[in-house]
Design a protein around this motif. Structure first.
Motif: not given
Length: 182
Positions: A89-100, A81-87, A140-148
């Motif tokens: 880079t859009c789902h920011f920690m610690p909330l795992t959402n797209g709030t920059v 999640f944090m590295g190779k898969a690049l998750c 086709g652009m959409f908001k990055t949601p939380t994955i919590r």
């Protein structure tokens, strides 16, 4: 009602929900009758939101160092999640959402090419944020949601195209490899 999000009042989407027989049936199952006002829809959404777990999951406790009980597979997942898969880079920690970060005042948005069906043969026709900006780069652009709590929030993607997390992971895996062509 946020002008940068749905730009819609509760009454507008409430009426849309009532025309969808799937939603109407679900509301009847929960409330025992056909919805007669938007307060029932608001109550349902509020009940759902309050049922989601806060920031006190086993994941959170491990990340904060309060516990050390990740399995080897879970550690591998966090590293992916944090590295190779690049998750992350859009789902920011610690909330795992797209709030920059670092100010958390704007939302990440992405064009990822969500398909119309889970067969991954053609793109969904939803224009995403194009409606707001009227510029091709927002098509086709959409908001990055939380994955919590993601295991509790199926179906997945903005159009509900995937019913399982395995389907979502498959989508991202074939996209990254460049095998998905529309």
């Amino acid at each position: 009602m946020n002008k940068d999000e749905f730009n819609t009042e509760i009454h507008q989407f409430y009426n849309k929900i009532l025309t969808d027989t799937t939603y109407t049936k679900m509301v009847i199952d929960v409330f025992g009758h056909v919805p007669s006002k938007n307060t029932e829809v608001i109550r349902a959404i509020s009940s759902y939101i309050s049922s989601l777990k806060g920031m006190n999951s086993r994941f959170d406790k491990n990340i904060k160092g309060e516990e050390d009980n990740f399995t080897a597979s879970e550690k591998n997942g966090v590293n992916l999640f944090m590295g190779k898969a690049l998750c992350a880079t859009c789902h920011f920690m610690p909330l795992t959402n797209g709030t920059v970060p670092p100010f958390y005042s704007e939302s990440e948005r992405e064009v990822i090419g969500v398909p119309k069906t889970n067969k991954n043969k053609e793109l969904d026709t939803d224009l995403g944020f194009y409606w707001k900006y009227n510029q091709l780069l927002h098509k086709g652009m959409f908001k990055t949601p939380t994955i919590r709590n993601i295991e509790e929030t199926a179906p997945y993607m903005h159009n509900g195209v995937y019913n399982s997390l395995e389907e979502v992971m498959n989508f991202y895996n074939i996209r990254r490899r460049g095998w998905l062509r529309f």
